[in-house]
Write a protein that holds these residues in place. Sequence first.
Motif, PDB file in Angstrom:
ATOM      1  N   ILE A  19       0.852  -1.187   0.000  1.00 33.84           N
ATOM      2  CA  ILE A  19       0.000   0.000   0.000  1.00 33.84           C
ATOM      3  C   ILE A  19       0.887   1.235   0.000  1.00 33.84           C
ATOM      4  CG2 ILE A  19      -1.430   1.424   1.522  1.00 33.84           C
ATOM      5  CD1 ILE A  19      -3.144  -0.451   0.095  1.00 33.84           C
ATOM      6  N   GLY A  20       0.572   2.134  -0.924  1.00 32.13           N
ATOM      7  CA  GLY A  20       1.254   3.426  -0.972  1.00 32.13           C
ATOM      8  C   GLY A  20       0.249   4.424  -1.503  1.00 32.13           C
ATOM      9  N   LEU A  21       0.704   5.660  -1.738  1.00 34.85           N
ATOM     10  CA  LEU A  21      -0.258   6.673  -2.187  1.00 34.85           C
ATOM     11  C   LEU A  21      -0.619   6.520  -3.654  1.00 34.85           C
ATOM     12  CD1 LEU A  21       0.967   9.929  -0.459  1.00 34.85           C
ATOM     13  CD2 LEU A  21      -1.108   8.646   0.014  1.00 34.85           C
ATOM     14  N   ARG A  22       0.370   6.216  -4.465  1.00 35.40           N
ATOM     15  CA  ARG A  22       0.084   6.147  -5.893  1.00 35.40           C
ATOM     16  C   ARG A  22       0.459   4.766  -6.420  1.00 35.40           C
ATOM     17  NH1 ARG A  22       4.894  10.383  -7.731  1.00 35.40           N
ATOM     18  NH2 ARG A  22       6.568   9.132  -6.884  1.00 35.40           N
ATOM     19  N   ASP A  23       0.221   4.558  -7.717  1.00 30.92           N
ATOM     20  CA  ASP A  23       0.314   3.208  -8.252  1.00 30.92           C
ATOM     21  C   ASP A  23       1.633   2.861  -8.942  1.00 30.92           C
ATOM     22  OD1 ASP A  23      -2.059   2.467  -7.247  1.00 30.92           O
ATOM     23  OD2 ASP A  23      -3.240   2.924  -9.022  1.00 30.92           O
ATOM     24  N   ALA A  24       2.581   3.749  -8.909  1.00 29.70           N
ATOM     25  CA  ALA A  24       3.907   3.414  -9.443  1.00 29.70           C
ATOM     26  C   ALA A  24       4.934   4.302  -8.757  1.00 29.70           C
ATOM     27  CB  ALA A  24       3.956   3.640 -10.954  1.00 29.70           C
ATOM     28  N   MET A  25       6.214   3.950  -8.851  1.00 35.02           N
ATOM     29  CA  MET A  25       7.297   4.739  -8.256  1.00 35.02           C
ATOM     30  C   MET A  25       6.996   5.042  -6.796  1.00 35.02           C
ATOM     31  SD  MET A  25       9.584   5.399 -10.517  1.00 35.02           S
ATOM     32  CE  MET A  25      10.389   6.978 -10.431  1.00 35.02           C
ATOM     33  N   GLU A  26       6.496   4.050  -6.096  1.00 40.51           N
ATOM     34  CA  GLU A  26       6.035   4.313  -4.747  1.00 40.51           C
ATOM     35  C   GLU A  26       6.975   3.692  -3.724  1.00 40.51           C
ATOM     36  OE1 GLU A  26       4.986   6.246  -2.998  1.00 40.51           O
ATOM     37  OE2 GLU A  26       2.824   6.202  -2.993  1.00 40.51           O
ATOM     38  N   ILE A  27       7.234   4.444  -2.671  1.00 38.27           N
ATOM     39  CA  ILE A  27       7.940   3.855  -1.540  1.00 38.27           C
ATOM     40  C   ILE A  27       6.847   3.351  -0.613  1.00 38.27           C
ATOM     41  CG2 ILE A  27       9.505   4.302   0.363  1.00 38.27           C
ATOM     42  CD1 ILE A  27      10.515   6.673  -1.428  1.00 38.27           C
ATOM     43  N   TYR A  62      -2.796  13.545  -3.136  1.00 36.72           N
ATOM     44  CA  TYR A  62      -1.549  13.313  -2.392  1.00 36.72           C
ATOM     45  C   TYR A  62      -0.487  14.398  -2.395  1.00 36.72           C
ATOM     46  CZ  TYR A  62      -1.717  10.435  -6.717  1.00 36.72           C
ATOM     47  OH  TYR A  62      -1.988   9.932  -7.960  1.00 36.72           O
ATOM     48  N   ARG A  96       5.267   9.513   5.191  1.00 39.82           N
ATOM     49  CA  ARG A  96       4.474   8.653   4.318  1.00 39.82           C
ATOM     50  C   ARG A  96       3.199   8.162   4.994  1.00 39.82           C
ATOM     51  NH1 ARG A  96       9.618   7.392   2.472  1.00 39.82           N
ATOM     52  NH2 ARG A  96       9.962   5.489   3.628  1.00 39.82           N
ATOM     53  N   LYS A 143      -7.958   3.911   0.423  1.00 35.82           N
ATOM     54  CA  LYS A 143      -7.403   4.366  -0.856  1.00 35.82           C
ATOM     55  C   LYS A 143      -8.508   4.724  -1.847  1.00 35.82           C
ATOM     56  CE  LYS A 143      -3.811   3.481  -3.917  1.00 35.82           C
ATOM     57  NZ  LYS A 143      -2.615   2.970  -4.405  1.00 35.82           N
ATOM     58  N   PRO A 198      -5.243   8.225   1.947  1.00 34.52           N
ATOM     59  CA  PRO A 198      -5.933   7.026   2.428  1.00 34.52           C
ATOM     60  C   PRO A 198      -6.059   7.038   3.954  1.00 34.52           C
ATOM     61  CG  PRO A 198      -4.266   6.413   0.820  1.00 34.52           C
ATOM     62  CD  PRO A 198      -4.128   7.886   1.051  1.00 34.52           C
ATOM     63  N   THR A 209       1.560   9.319 -11.502  1.00 38.00           N
ATOM     64  CA  THR A 209       2.329   8.703 -12.582  1.00 38.00           C
ATOM     65  C   THR A 209       1.331   8.254 -13.650  1.00 38.00           C
ATOM     66  OG1 THR A 209       2.134   6.442 -11.790  1.00 38.00           O
ATOM     67  CG2 THR A 209       3.912   7.765 -10.852  1.00 38.00           C
ATOM     68  N   MET A 262       0.473   5.432 -14.266  1.00 36.83           N
ATOM     69  CA  MET A 262      -0.351   4.360 -13.709  1.00 36.83           C
ATOM     70  C   MET A 262      -1.567   4.908 -12.962  1.00 36.83           C
ATOM     71  SD  MET A 262       1.288   1.717 -14.665  1.00 36.83           S
ATOM     72  CE  MET A 262       0.593   0.366 -13.725  1.00 36.83           C
ATOM     73  N   ASP A 263      -1.506   6.190 -12.600  1.00 38.74           N
ATOM     74  CA  ASP A 263      -2.599   6.778 -11.823  1.00 38.74           C
ATOM     75  C   ASP A 263      -3.605   7.524 -12.697  1.00 38.74           C
ATOM     76  OD1 ASP A 263      -1.504   6.247  -9.017  1.00 38.74           O
ATOM     77  OD2 ASP A 263       0.174   7.204 -10.015  1.00 38.74           O
ATOM     78  N   LYS A 317       4.856  13.538  -4.076  1.00 38.44           N
ATOM     79  CA  LYS A 317       4.257  12.585  -5.010  1.00 38.44           C
ATOM     80  C   LYS A 317       3.367  13.277  -6.016  1.00 38.44           C
ATOM     81  CE  LYS A 317       5.144   9.247  -1.875  1.00 38.44           C
ATOM     82  NZ  LYS A 317       5.912   8.061  -2.005  1.00 38.44           N
TER      83      LYS A 317
END
Lengths: 294, 792
Positions: free
Chosen positions: A187-195, B697, A265, B659, B778, B720, B722-723, B717
């Motif tokens: 689970i992270g905030l966005r769907d790619a490049m996420e820590i 975000y 985060r 989310k 989230p 991307t 993907m979003d 953030k």
Amino acid sequence: MFLNHFEYFAPQAAKDALDLCDRLGAKAKILAGGTDLLNLMKDKLLKPEYLIDINNVDEFKGIFYEPGKGAVIGAATKISEIERSEIIREKYFALHQAAGELGSVQVRNMATIGGNICNASPAAETPTPLVALGAKVVISSLSGDREMPLEEFILGNGETALAEGEILTKFLLPEPISGSVSRYGYIGLRDAMEIDAVNLAVNLALGEDGRIIKQLKLVMGSVFPRPLVSEEAPEILIGKEFSAELAEEAARAASSESKPISDIRASAEYRREIVAVLSRRLLQEAFSAAQGEV
Amino acid sequence: MGVWDKEQYVREGVPPFQDERRFTQVGKSVPKIDSPAKVRGEAIYTDDIVLPGMAYGRIKRCTEHAHAKIKKIDYSKALAHPGVLAVLIGDEAPKKWGMLPQTANETVLAVDKVRFNGEGVAAVAAVDEETAEIACDLIDVEYEPLPVLLDPFESMQRAGEIQIHEDAPGNILHEGEQVFGDVDKAFKECKYILEREFKTNMPQQGFLEPQAALANYDPQNGQLRLWSSSQIAHYLHRQISDVLEMPMNKIRVTVPTVGGGFGGKAEACVNEFVACLLSRKIGRPVKVTFDRSEVFYTNKGRHPCHMKMKIGLDADGYIQAVDFDNTLDKGAYAGWGIVVLFYSASMIHLPYKVPNARFRGRCVYTNKPSMGSMRGLGGVQPRFAMECMLDELAEMMGISPFELKMKNAVESGYTAVNNMYVPHTEYKRSLQKAVEKSGYLEKHGKLPFGKGIGLAGGYYITGTAYTLYMSYKPHTSVLLRVDTEGGVTLHCSAVDIGQGSNTVMAQMAAEALGVHFEDVHIQSHDTEVGTFDLGTFASRLTYATGIAIRDAAEKINGKLKEIAAGLLGCRADHLAIKDRKIYSIYEAERKSMEWEKVVEIAVNTTGSLAAMGHFSPPRRRGFDLTSGKRAQGANIGHSPTFGFSCQIFEVDVDLETGKIKVTRVTESGDMGTMINPMAADGQVEGSIVYNLGACLYEDQFFDKDGIHLNPNFQDYKMPTIMDMPEMDINTLTDSYDPTAPFGAKETGEGAVQPTFPAIVNAIYDAIGIRFTEVPITPEKVLKALKEKKKGK
Ligand SMILES: Cc1cc2nc3c(=O)[nH]c(=O)nc-3n(C[C@H](O)[C@H](O)[C@H](O)COP(=O)(O)OP(=O)(O)OC[C@H]3O[C@@H](n4cnc5c(N)ncnc54)[C@H](O)[C@@H]3O)c2cc1C
């Protein structure tokens, strides 16, 4: 912004790489994909005098599988190669999933699995599934090889069991036992490049009857300085018939075992909550998939 | 109805020669003229330029404090370091700069104290970048830390104890009130009254190309050339002249390819001054390029707003009064501050009819990077508040938010109570179209728990009515040249920051001259080669350059028609020019000549053709229409015309993790004619993703000492690929503003306005929770869901 001045070596053979490591010791750093190392050097957090680039050493690369024995993955194998590997997808699904979530296409084309482990970030993608899959590491030096479970290799945030003069050369993944299935999620905030705020992997095997849980490993990432293996979840589930209630109980138990911190985060409280949700979802998912296997 | 009347709308039966809307060049999706070079990696950005003898400049920043007195700067070691050519400190350029000359209060480098984390305290020029970096490390600065004020309310409260600027008592840049009509009386007569508080975040523009500037001062002739990645060649030109105390005519500003701006480059930037000052000091070209952390430290992002809004409706749902109180977090320096304050004030007057309105606002200094002009300046925050509240009010009334908005929406010819005039709008049709396309009425309130749909509308200006300094000169001038060698060349210093103004100008010039888009050469981005333009901001370029281009083209066409009339034996006013032909509109078959031939004859007889065209916006004043009284700051917000839009968001909320997944966006906008529909769609899609990120975000974080915690794209953030949600863009294709050039209005900033409230209204529809603060992470969603459960 600027790297310190260093001398660069690009050995072609394992022997030469180990030789250089032995001679240069703590003054040298291994350069794999450089996606962690160069950032640290640009921020002046590391100033190695020598870089030993291991990308030309064929012995450190590739994915080999032998039925019944398991897989060997070279430490300098690119994450993108792991993501695309058919055999990893078939046998070690959680690792396949995690590889596909690391950074972006560009990062995955550069980054290596050895680098991901040796960098030992608590939020890293691959340690969690690798531990869940029972991976061992092979550490090599001029005086020979030693092996240890991955759990013992990663000691903490940025800390590993590597000694001076050693290179991590291989990962050994045991043949999955029959009826087993692995799953990874984050689970992270966005769907790619996420820590990841939290990541998690489960490796679950069902008995012949397709209901009783024979084996389980649940590993949590980003909630402890190193991958955290749940002790309670297997106690609750192994030998029992899978049910939503038991999965929930195991998930809650895992959540209470986690020791996350608060940072920009996510808060510790949220992370703990997510461990429970992800655990339950992955247990359920793995169970359903395992039923299809037997 | 106003100028625009439905009757005129009917195009059937209009003979083509009388139809000014039968375009051949405008309305075509030609690829942007700068795209091929960008795609091939051949476009030249400022940082790509290397001049002989060029030195590299770098700024030493105060990364350890956010508010501190500078006790001592010792740069002797830096100066002695091999390869270092010069060191510059704040005292050497003490003249204050800022977008508004009235409130200019920023110095090139900090003088006496630093007011935000990362402020520049010294600069160096060296033979290479690495040496410049080492030299910065060799500069010793001694600081005395001061209390740090990060919250505007705390800043006002503790102003007696600690003042950020000596000349700003109360730590307030500006405070203002605007009253139109009788708000209190109107509320007394309202049936539905709602009062809410909202708070917004601190996103920044996120352009890809960091600021870069290259200056070359020639000591022989005293001329200065500056290449910079800027949106505002002209305002930059002015401010460089001011700070360097050089006449403007000794300075030439050129803008190479720009890698995005979104308002972040709509202010002069420290690197530009530093490059010029260092170049003048050493007599060599100096380049200063920021790294990403410097972009964050000095970013002029969106003002966080603490808003209180009260809206009253009568029994039938007509808005009677709006009361709006706004406290803006200004950050350290004034910049665009007052303009943003009063833009936010003007935003409550449209796109709905509001007969009584009151605004109270204040722009408060804090020890953060200065906020500035971020895409949709002044609009996004109040639009968020107002559109969410109308959604709630509709619920109170038991009607659809769509119905409530339709009921109150403005029409063409509307004059707001503050005298803002809307010559043309298709807002209602935008609402209808988006509702129809999305199935909003069938879905709203009826989706399963966790899934929701939300509607919001918005509008934005198409250029401003005033310059930022006192002057009433035309805001844009163009020079059109036609000859037998170069063909058609359009000169204008307007800057294309990726939005496509160069392409659109070429299309409009081709249309106006009756030639083809490919025939037009554009000479822009330069204050010497190009004619005057105010800058790339306020969604002004299409409209402003369009009018100026038409003006210039008419003069050229007049000359050509006169010559052709003699040759063809007909009246000049019977001639039209289209598709590279000059022909009689009555006898097109018999009386027609090649345009090129006429140009050749014209050039052979009297020489090359050239004409200037100008654009000056209507000078409208803001006052209370009911009392005739002036209201301070109320000239801000007027525009020649306005763009409108509606967005409908559909979301899935993960009830266990909080989310939010945006599944689909349906948009419909009124931007008048789309000069280039493909580029227009790109603006709309970009706008949606832009504020989707800021809603869910994007934010900047500071610790209690004001240290910036995420000055990088890893921890800050942005969405991307993907979003990206599925987007259905339905810009009205038949909207045409007869008062606008080629019927075109704006879309660069209008389409960012509805995004926050559309998402927030969709979340409410999904889970029954009304969020009043962004970003909606989230974690916040999950917390709210839990509280809701507990409350039950
Ligand atoms: C934009 C971006 C996004 C990223 N996103 C993610 C993400 O989503 N998830 C994630 O987990 N990581 C992410 N990372 C971090 C990084 O890409 C990974 O950790 C990657 O796997 C590191 O591998 P590398 O080969 O690049 O390591 P390197 O940078 O080359 O090395 C890392 C460290 O390990 C040491 N090392 C490397 N190989 C060996 C070896 N064989 N033996 C001994 N020591 C060795 C190096 O000396 C160095 O200290 C991201 C990085 C970037 C730049």
